[in-house]
Design a protein around this motif. Structure first.
Motif, short mmCIF file in Angstrom:
data_model
loop_
_atom_site.label_atom_id
_atom_site.label_comp_id
_atom_site.label_asym_id
_atom_site.label_seq_id
_atom_site.Cartn_x
_atom_site.Cartn_y
_atom_site.Cartn_z
N ASN A 1 0.84 -1.20 0.00
CA ASN A 1 0.00 0.00 0.00
C ASN A 1 0.87 1.25 0.00
O ASN A 1 1.83 1.35 0.76
CB ASN A 1 -0.91 0.01 1.25
CG ASN A 1 -1.78 -1.23 1.33
OD1 ASN A 1 -2.62 -1.45 0.48
ND2 ASN A 1 -1.55 -2.05 2.34
N THR A 2 0.52 2.17 -0.85
CA THR A 2 1.27 3.41 -0.96
C THR A 2 0.33 4.59 -0.77
O THR A 2 -0.66 4.72 -1.50
CB THR A 2 1.95 3.52 -2.34
OG1 THR A 2 2.81 2.40 -2.54
CG2 THR A 2 2.76 4.81 -2.43
N GLN B 1 6.57 -9.71 9.97
CA GLN B 1 6.67 -8.26 9.87
C GLN B 1 7.05 -7.80 8.46
O GLN B 1 7.93 -8.37 7.82
CB GLN B 1 7.71 -7.74 10.86
CG GLN B 1 7.24 -7.78 12.31
CD GLN B 1 6.04 -6.88 12.54
OE1 GLN B 1 6.01 -5.75 12.07
NE2 GLN B 1 5.06 -7.35 13.26
N GLY B 2 6.35 -6.79 8.00
CA GLY B 2 6.71 -6.13 6.76
C GLY B 2 7.46 -4.85 7.09
O GLY B 2 8.27 -4.81 8.01
N SER B 3 7.16 -3.79 6.36
CA SER B 3 7.85 -2.53 6.62
C SER B 3 6.89 -1.37 6.39
O SER B 3 5.95 -1.47 5.62
CB SER B 3 9.08 -2.39 5.72
OG SER B 3 8.70 -2.30 4.36
N GLU B 4 7.17 -0.28 7.08
CA GLU B 4 6.41 0.96 6.92
C GLU B 4 7.39 2.12 6.83
O GLU B 4 8.38 2.16 7.56
CB GLU B 4 5.46 1.22 8.10
CG GLU B 4 4.33 0.22 8.23
CD GLU B 4 4.73 -1.01 9.01
OE1 GLU B 4 5.54 -0.88 9.95
OE2 GLU B 4 4.27 -2.10 8.68
N PHE C 1 3.98 5.93 3.51
CA PHE C 1 3.24 7.16 3.72
C PHE C 1 4.17 8.33 3.42
O PHE C 1 4.99 8.70 4.26
CB PHE C 1 2.73 7.25 5.17
CG PHE C 1 1.70 6.22 5.53
CD1 PHE C 1 0.35 6.50 5.45
CD2 PHE C 1 2.08 4.95 5.94
CE1 PHE C 1 -0.61 5.54 5.79
CE2 PHE C 1 1.15 3.99 6.27
CZ PHE C 1 -0.20 4.28 6.19
N ALA C 2 4.08 8.86 2.21
CA ALA C 2 4.96 9.97 1.80
C ALA C 2 4.14 11.26 1.73
O ALA C 2 3.09 11.30 1.08
CB ALA C 2 5.61 9.67 0.45
N GLY D 1 8.04 12.70 5.52
CA GLY D 1 7.34 13.97 5.39
C GLY D 1 5.94 13.93 5.94
O GLY D 1 5.05 14.65 5.50
N TYR D 2 5.75 13.09 6.95
CA TYR D 2 4.41 12.86 7.48
C TYR D 2 4.02 14.02 8.41
O TYR D 2 4.69 14.31 9.39
CB TYR D 2 4.39 11.54 8.26
CG TYR D 2 3.02 11.06 8.64
CD1 TYR D 2 2.42 10.03 7.95
CD2 TYR D 2 2.33 11.64 9.69
CE1 TYR D 2 1.16 9.57 8.30
CE2 TYR D 2 1.07 11.21 10.04
CZ TYR D 2 0.49 10.17 9.35
OH TYR D 2 -0.76 9.74 9.70
N GLY D 3 2.91 14.70 8.07
CA GLY D 3 2.40 15.76 8.92
C GLY D 3 3.25 17.01 8.95
O GLY D 3 3.03 17.90 9.78
#
Length: 639
Positions: free
Chosen positions: A306-307, A359-362, A336-337, A366-368
């Motif tokens: 998911n992007t 576990q994957g990755s997140e 989350f860019a 530049g969040y918020g």
């Protein structure tokens, strides 16, 4: 002169008794008839194959390359080309001259191929609310523009189809208080393309729902571009969206952009799905009071990707909630860019997020960030070892119960309870292949749409490139089928792995040649007889080891999604191949005849391979066995 079969002896004797009395031209004709009868008789009395077809020509080729007396397996014979000799010659000539695409409809029908619809079966432009049930391949561009009130419903739309293409461009644009619902849309479809561009743009009020959308579909490609952009007070819900779907993509670009009070709810989105990718680009950008909820999103999924790029950027008082997001999924990645960048008063709540089995990755980049400090972003019971926070907002962010391997996290569900960590029976040990063993059977159904091989005389004239194949078969590059063709070609062009010998076979002749090159001429193709027993308990009956149960090598061939049959074939060294009777657990009656392969050397396998998650152990420590699925095959030496 004699013919090798006794079935034709009486008729042939009569012919040759008459030869001395016949003229020379007649004798020539009778000689020709004799040759043709011998060719026909070569198939044996029990075979009903017309000797003057592409299928018959392939069987003759097979008999020359593999001169043993093993019967030709029915599963493979059923996939041979149904073309007549005349059609084969005609379409070969058209392919050689570059005019095959001019006769595409006739070619696809005669050769039994999977071809895209070159035009819509229905094109509608109306402002009258309607119920649509049973439509397919339809163009709803500008449908419902400016309509006031009423509702449209799409029930059982494009259900169970191969390669449907539906377009909803500028649907319900500028409408007021207009509702629409998509229920059981494109369920059980293959290679589904749906385009929702500028859908509901500048609409006011009303609501839309997607329920059981694309359920159990194979390779969906769904695009929501500028969907409900500049909308006002409109609600949207995605419930049971893409559940149990396989290997597809959804993109939400400019969704709700510059909207006012737009609400979107994603409930049970992509649950139980396999390798589904979703892209949210410029979603809700510049929106006012947008509310988005992602509940049970991607739960129990396998490698969800998911992007979220520029999601909610520049928005005002937006609210996003991710609850039980990607819970118990296997691996997967989220990005989350520029999420909520330069937004005012944005709120985001990550509750029970990322509680994956593996576990994957997140990545939060530049969040918020921005000049407005009024964010309220909360990570409550957030799980993850592989999270990266870069250029993150310096205030308004609260981490509550953020868990990683160094923190006391709540216990995860056991491996056996995770659908993708261990699909029941997907992998097993060699000792399990014993008479009397009860075990689960995975879903071994052939999920691919029915297609046939092309004769080599035709497939060899179609360049094996994505552009060439799309050109011949009139496949738009931006459809699910267009992207799938490109992916198949790319996989075929991938360099072989260490120790692997591979070939993408674009004809049955290619499959036979590769098997014979690797294993020699005394080989047999085997596959599990049917899908009976799938997804349920089975009992192992009589078991037979191929080649006396000795260590051998095989050639395994797996279907690829293409307009005509293409098999990815590769050599598999150091294996044992088994045939096993599959019995009903309760009645003990035979329901299937299975073929299984046990890989004895797993030292080059990834440590994250699902087999080790299911069975324990590490690469090189254990052997791993699995069934040959319906539609796939393994070639091994004859007994």
């Amino acid at each position: 002169m004699s013919c090798v079969t006794r079935q034709s002896s009486t008729s042939l004797a009569f012919l040759f008794l008459c030869l001395p009395m016949a003229k020379a031209s007649s004798r020539h004709l009778v000689s020709l008839l004799f040759v043709l009868i011998c060719h026909a008789a070569a198939f044996g009395a029990s075979t009903s194959v017309n000797p003057f077809t592409a299928k018959a020509a392939l069987i003759r080729y097979w008999n020359r390359k593999v001169p043993n007396n093993y019967p030709h397996p029915s599963f493979l014979v059923s996939k041979l080309s149904p073309l007549s000799a005349l059609d084969s010659s005609t379409f070969s000539s058209l392919a050689a001259s570059g005019h095959l695409s001019d006769h595409l409809s006739a070619f696809c029908s005669a050769a039994r191929l999977l071809c895209s619809s070159s035009s819509y079966t229905l094109s509608l432009s109306s402002s009258t609310p309607s119920s649509f049930s049973g439509y397919e391949n339809s163009n709803f561009s500008n449908y419902g523009t400016g309509v006031g009130g009423g509702a449209d419903s799409f029930a059982n739309y494009s259900s169970g189809l191969n390669d449907p293409v539906d377009t909803f461009r500028r649907y319900s644009r500028d409408s007021i208080a207009h509702n629409d619902s998509f229920a059981s849309y494109a369920g059980d479809g293959n290679v589904v393309t749906a385009n929702f561009t500028s859908y509901g743009g500048a609409a006011t009020g009303g609501a839309g729902s997607f329920a059981s959308y694309d359920s159990s579909s194979n390779v969906p490609d769904l695009r929501f571009t500028n969907y409900e952009a500049a909308g006002n007070g409109r609600d949207r819900s995605f419930s049971s969206y893409s559940g149990e779907a396989n290997s597809g993509e959804q993109s939400f670009t400019g969704y709700g952009k510059n909207g006012n009070g737009v609400t979107s709810t994603f409930t049970s989105y992509a649950n139980e799905s396999n390798v589904i990718g979703s892209g949210f680009a410029n979603y809700g950008e510049g929106g006012n009071g947008a509310t988005d909820v992602f509940a049970s999103y991607g739960e129990n999924g396998n490698v969800p990707e998911n992007t979220f790029r520029s999601y909610g950027s520049g928005g005002n008082a937006g609210s996003d909630r991710f609850s039980s997001y990607r819970d118990q999924s296997n691996v997967g990645d989220d990005s989350f860019a520029s999420y909520a960048k330069n937004a005012n008063g944005g709120g985001a709540d990550f509750d029970n997020y990322g509680k994956s089995f593996n576990q994957g990755s997140e990545t939060f980049k530049g969040y918020g960030e921005g000049s407005n400090p009024n964010h309220e972003i909360t990570f409550k019971r957030y799980f993850g070892d592989n999270a990266t926070f870069k250029s993150y907002a310096k205030s308004g962010v609260d981490f509550k119960e953020y868990h990683n391997s160094s923190a006391a996290a709540a216990p995860l569900r056991s491996p056996a309870a995770n659908r993708w960590a261990v699909e029941p029976g997907k992998f097993f040990r060699e000792r399990d292949l014993a008479t009397g063993t009860a075990m689960p059977m995975p879903d071994i159904r052939d999920r691919f749409p029915p297609r046939s091989f092309l004769p080599r005389s035709i497939s060899g004239l179609i360049p094996f490139s994505a552009a060439a194949v799309r050109g011949v078969f009139a496949i738009p590059a931006d459809t699910a089928m267009g992207r799938t063709v490109a992916a198949t070609v790319a996989e075929c062009e991938r360099p072989p792995s260490r120790g692997e010998t591979k070939r993408c076979a674009t004809s049955a002749e290619d499959v036979i040649d590769f098997a014979v090159t690797v294993l020699g001429g005394d080989v047999v193709a085997r596959s599990t007889e049917s899908a009976e027993g799938s997804k349920g308990p089975i009992l192992i009956g009589e078991v037979k080891g191929i080649n006396g149960g000795k260590v051998t090598k095989s050639v395994s061939c797996h279907q690829s999604l293409f307009p005509y049959l293409v098999y990815y074939c590769h050599s598999v060294p150091k294996v044992r191949v088994y045939e096993a009777e599959i019995l009903n657990v309760h009645t003990k009656k035979k329901i299937n005849h299975g073929v299984a392969i046990c890989h004895l050397d797993t030292s080059d396998w990834s440590a994250n391979h699902g087999a080790f998650v299911a069975l324990g152990g590490k690469p090189g420590e254990i052997e791993v066995c699995h069934w040959i699925f319906q539609g796939d095959m393994t070639w091994a030496v004859a007994d």
